[in-house]
Design a protein around this motif. Structure first.
Motif, PDB file in Angstrom:
ATOM      1  N   UNK A   1       0.951  -1.002  -0.103  1.00  0.00           N
ATOM      2  CA  UNK A   1       0.217   0.113   0.122  1.00  0.00           C
ATOM      3  C   UNK A   1       0.617   1.349   0.109  1.00  0.00           C
ATOM      4  N   UNK A   2       0.853   1.835  -0.946  1.00  0.00           N
ATOM      5  CA  UNK A   2       1.517   3.089  -0.735  1.00  0.00           C
ATOM      6  C   UNK A   2       0.229   4.633  -0.360  1.00  0.00           C
ATOM      7  N   UNK A   3       0.608   5.504  -0.444  1.00  0.00           N
ATOM      8  CA  UNK A   3       0.086   7.211  -0.049  1.00  0.00           C
ATOM      9  C   UNK A   3       0.533   8.107  -0.597  1.00  0.00           C
ATOM     10  N   UNK A   4       0.095   8.577  -1.918  1.00  0.00           N
ATOM     11  CA  UNK A   4       0.076   9.436  -2.471  1.00  0.00           C
ATOM     12  C   UNK A   4      -1.072  10.850  -2.306  1.00  0.00           C
ATOM     13  N   UNK A   5      -0.467  12.138  -3.039  1.00  0.00           N
ATOM     14  CA  UNK A   5      -1.849  13.070  -2.977  1.00  0.00           C
ATOM     15  C   UNK A   5      -3.252  12.418  -4.116  1.00  0.00           C
ATOM     16  N   UNK A   6      -4.303  12.396  -3.866  1.00  0.00           N
ATOM     17  CA  UNK A   6      -5.433  12.877  -4.270  1.00  0.00           C
ATOM     18  C   UNK A   6      -5.541  12.993  -5.388  1.00  0.00           C
ATOM     19  N   UNK A   7      -5.700  12.094  -6.861  1.00  0.00           N
ATOM     20  CA  UNK A   7      -5.971  12.738  -7.900  1.00  0.00           C
ATOM     21  C   UNK A   7      -7.690  12.548  -8.399  1.00  0.00           C
ATOM     22  N   UNK A   8      -7.271  13.827  -9.170  1.00  0.00           N
ATOM     23  CA  UNK A   8      -9.609  12.613  -9.877  1.00  0.00           C
ATOM     24  C   UNK A   8      -9.686  11.859 -10.476  1.00  0.00           C
ATOM     25  N   UNK A   9      -8.675  10.980 -10.943  1.00  0.00           N
ATOM     26  CA  UNK A   9      -9.139   9.779 -11.138  1.00  0.00           C
ATOM     27  C   UNK A   9      -9.120   8.951  -9.961  1.00  0.00           C
ATOM     28  N   UNK A  10      -9.433   9.318  -9.110  1.00  0.00           N
ATOM     29  CA  UNK A  10      -9.314   8.711  -7.661  1.00  0.00           C
ATOM     30  C   UNK A  10     -10.865   8.782  -7.534  1.00  0.00           C
ATOM     31  N   UNK A  11     -12.001   9.743  -7.542  1.00  0.00           N
ATOM     32  CA  UNK A  11     -12.877  10.423  -7.092  1.00  0.00           C
ATOM     33  C   UNK A  11     -13.562   8.484  -7.278  1.00  0.00           C
ATOM     34  N   UNK A  12     -14.227   8.533  -8.511  1.00  0.00           N
ATOM     35  CA  UNK A  12     -14.931   6.897  -8.488  1.00  0.00           C
ATOM     36  C   UNK A  12     -14.849   5.841  -7.132  1.00  0.00           C
ATOM     37  N   UNK A  13     -13.414   5.701  -7.165  1.00  0.00           N
ATOM     38  CA  UNK A  13     -12.840   4.799  -6.031  1.00  0.00           C
ATOM     39  C   UNK A  13     -13.204   4.734  -4.987  1.00  0.00           C
ATOM     40  N   UNK A  14     -12.935   6.541  -4.562  1.00  0.00           N
ATOM     41  CA  UNK A  14     -13.145   6.735  -3.020  1.00  0.00           C
ATOM     42  C   UNK A  14     -14.745   6.564  -2.947  1.00  0.00           C
ATOM     43  N   UNK A  15     -15.401   8.185  -4.196  1.00  0.00           N
ATOM     44  CA  UNK A  15     -16.959   7.354  -3.731  1.00  0.00           C
ATOM     45  C   UNK A  15     -17.915   5.981  -3.337  1.00  0.00           C
ATOM     46  N   UNK A  16     -17.290   4.798  -4.390  1.00  0.00           N
ATOM     47  CA  UNK A  16     -17.531   3.116  -4.141  1.00  0.00           C
ATOM     48  C   UNK A  16     -17.505   3.275  -2.618  1.00  0.00           C
ATOM     49  N   UNK A  17     -16.397   3.491  -2.269  1.00  0.00           N
ATOM     50  CA  UNK A  17     -15.487   2.955  -1.047  1.00  0.00           C
ATOM     51  C   UNK A  17     -16.718   3.460   0.415  1.00  0.00           C
ATOM     52  N   UNK A  18     -17.038   4.856  -0.362  1.00  0.00           N
ATOM     53  CA  UNK A  18     -18.070   5.470   0.758  1.00  0.00           C
ATOM     54  C   UNK A  18     -19.411   4.908   0.967  1.00  0.00           C
ATOM     55  N   UNK A  22     -21.636   1.452   3.723  1.00  0.00           N
ATOM     56  CA  UNK A  22     -22.741   1.495   3.849  1.00  0.00           C
ATOM     57  C   UNK A  22     -23.083   1.893   5.545  1.00  0.00           C
ATOM     58  N   UNK A  23     -23.364   2.506   5.982  1.00  0.00           N
ATOM     59  CA  UNK A  23     -22.830   4.221   6.965  1.00  0.00           C
ATOM     60  C   UNK A  23     -23.438   5.541   6.952  1.00  0.00           C
ATOM     61  N   UNK A  24     -23.215   5.721   5.618  1.00  0.00           N
ATOM     62  CA  UNK A  24     -23.700   7.660   5.769  1.00  0.00           C
ATOM     63  C   UNK A  24     -24.682   7.546   5.112  1.00  0.00           C
ATOM     64  N   UNK A  25     -24.925   8.865   5.795  1.00  0.00           N
ATOM     65  CA  UNK A  25     -26.457   9.219   4.985  1.00  0.00           C
ATOM     66  C   UNK A  25     -26.095   9.878   3.959  1.00  0.00           C
ATOM     67  N   UNK A  26     -27.373  10.048   3.320  1.00  0.00           N
ATOM     68  CA  UNK A  26     -27.079  10.573   1.389  1.00  0.00           C
ATOM     69  C   UNK A  26     -25.665  12.120   1.883  1.00  0.00           C
ATOM     70  N   UNK A  27     -27.087  12.680   2.791  1.00  0.00           N
ATOM     71  CA  UNK A  27     -26.446  13.893   3.277  1.00  0.00           C
ATOM     72  C   UNK A  27     -24.896  14.053   3.557  1.00  0.00           C
ATOM     73  N   UNK A  28     -24.880  12.932   4.612  1.00  0.00           N
ATOM     74  CA  UNK A  28     -23.086  12.859   4.358  1.00  0.00           C
ATOM     75  C   UNK A  28     -22.616  12.744   3.506  1.00  0.00           C
ATOM     76  N   UNK A  29     -22.909  11.801   2.521  1.00  0.00           N
ATOM     77  CA  UNK A  29     -21.973  11.361   1.762  1.00  0.00           C
ATOM     78  C   UNK A  29     -22.152  12.928   0.551  1.00  0.00           C
ATOM     79  N   UNK A  30     -23.393  13.387   0.174  1.00  0.00           N
ATOM     80  CA  UNK A  30     -22.606  14.571  -0.227  1.00  0.00           C
ATOM     81  C   UNK A  30     -21.615  15.715   0.057  1.00  0.00           C
ATOM     82  N   UNK A  31     -21.679  15.638   1.603  1.00  0.00           N
ATOM     83  CA  UNK A  31     -20.290  16.655   2.235  1.00  0.00           C
ATOM     84  C   UNK A  31     -19.536  15.727   1.195  1.00  0.00           C
ATOM     85  N   UNK A  32     -18.932  14.729   1.975  1.00  0.00           N
ATOM     86  CA  UNK A  32     -17.598  14.315   1.418  1.00  0.00           C
ATOM     87  C   UNK A  32     -17.196  14.715   0.534  1.00  0.00           C
ATOM     88  N   UNK A  33     -18.237  14.427  -0.978  1.00  0.00           N
ATOM     89  CA  UNK A  33     -17.697  14.446  -2.005  1.00  0.00           C
ATOM     90  C   UNK A  33     -17.855  15.804  -2.084  1.00  0.00           C
TER      91      UNK A  33
END
Ligand SMILES: CC(C)(COP(=O)(O)OP(=O)(O)OC[C@H]1O[C@@H](n2cnc3c(N)ncnc32)[C@H](O)[C@@H]1OP(=O)(O)O)[C@@H](O)C(=O)NCCC(=O)NCCS
Length: 163
Positions: A1-18, A22-33
Motif C-alpha cells: 500500500x502506498x499513500x499519495x496525494x489524491x488525484x481526480x481519477x481517484x474520485x470514483x473509487x473513493x465514492x464507491x468505498x463511501x 453503508x454507514x453514511x446518510x445521503x447528506x453526509x455522502x454529499x458533504x464528503x464529495x
C-alpha cells in the motif's frame, strides 16, 4: 500500500468505498464529495488536504484533513475511509499515520476527529482509540435524537516529547 496525494481519477473509487461502507446518510455522502472535489480542484493550495491509499494501482482508501479555522495549531481529520473488502488490514492505520506526520510538519499540536455515538460506529470509535485518539467530549443528541457526536483527540507533539 502506498499513500499519495489524491488525484481526480481517484474520485470514483473513493465514492464507491463511501457508499459500500453503508454507514453514511445521503447528506453526509454529499458533504464528503464536496470536500473531495474541493481538495481535487485546489490540491496543496486548498484548505482540504486529501491523500489516497493505493494498492496494485487501485485507490483503496482516503484521508482528508485540514487546519481548524480560527485555531492555532488544531487540525481536523474530516474523513478517513477504507474500501470495505480491505478494512482491518492496516490500511486505515497507514493513512492515519501519514496524515499525522504531515499535520505535525505543518505545526499541528492537536488533532480532532468526530464521529457518531451510534452502535454502528463502534468499530470506528475503537479504531480511533487504537490510534491513540481518546474520547474528549460527547455532545448528546447532536446529529439527531439518540445520535451523539463523539469527539476524539490526540496531541501528537505531547506524545513525541522524550519521557
Ligand atoms: C475506520 C477505518 C478507517 C479503519 O481502517 P482499517 O484499515 O479498517 O483499520 P486498520 O486495519 O488500519 O486498523 C488499525 C488498528 O485499529 C484496530 N481496529 C480497526 N478496526 C477495529 C475494530 N472494528 N475493532 C477494534 N479494533 C479495530 C486494528 O486492530 C488495528 O490495531 P493494531 O494496529 O493494534 O493492529 C475503516 O475500517 C473504515 O473505513 N470504516 C468505515 C468508515 C468509517 O467509519 N470512517 C470513519 C468515519 S469518517
Amino acid at each position: 500500500v502506498t499513500i499519495r496525494r489524491s488525484v481526480p481519477s481517484d474520485r470514483e473509487a473513493i465514492y464507491r468505498a463511501i457508499v459500500e461502507t453503508d454507514l453514511f446518510r445521503h447528506s453526509e455522502i454529499d458533504v464528503a464529495l464536496e470536500v473531495l472535489d474541493d481538495a481535487l480542484a485546489k490540491g496543496a493550495e486548498g484548505h482540504y488536504q486529501s491523500y489516497t491509499a493505493e494498492l496494485g494501482g487501485e485507490p483503496v482508501g482516503w484521508v482528508c484533513f485540514g487546519p481548524t479555522l480560527g485555531t492555532v495549531g488544531t487540525f481536523d481529520i474530516y474523513w478517513i475511509i477504507v474500501a470495505p473488502h480491505l478494512q482491518a488490514r492496516g490500511v486505515g492505520k497507514k493513512l492515519m499515520r501519514h496524515a499525522e506526520g504531515l499535520i505535525v510538519r505543518l505545526g499541528g499540536r492537536m488533532i480532532v476527529v468526530e464521529t457518531s455515538g451510534l452502535a454502528a460506529y463502534k468499530p470506528t470509535r475503537r479504531f480511533y482509540l487504537k490510534m491513540d485518539y481518546h474520547e474528549e467530549a460527547r455532545l448528546l443528541d447532536f446529529y439527531a435524537p439518540g445520535d451523539d457526536k463523539v469527539v476524539h483527540i490526540k496531541r501528537p507533539a505531547a506524545r513525541a516529547k522524550p519521557s
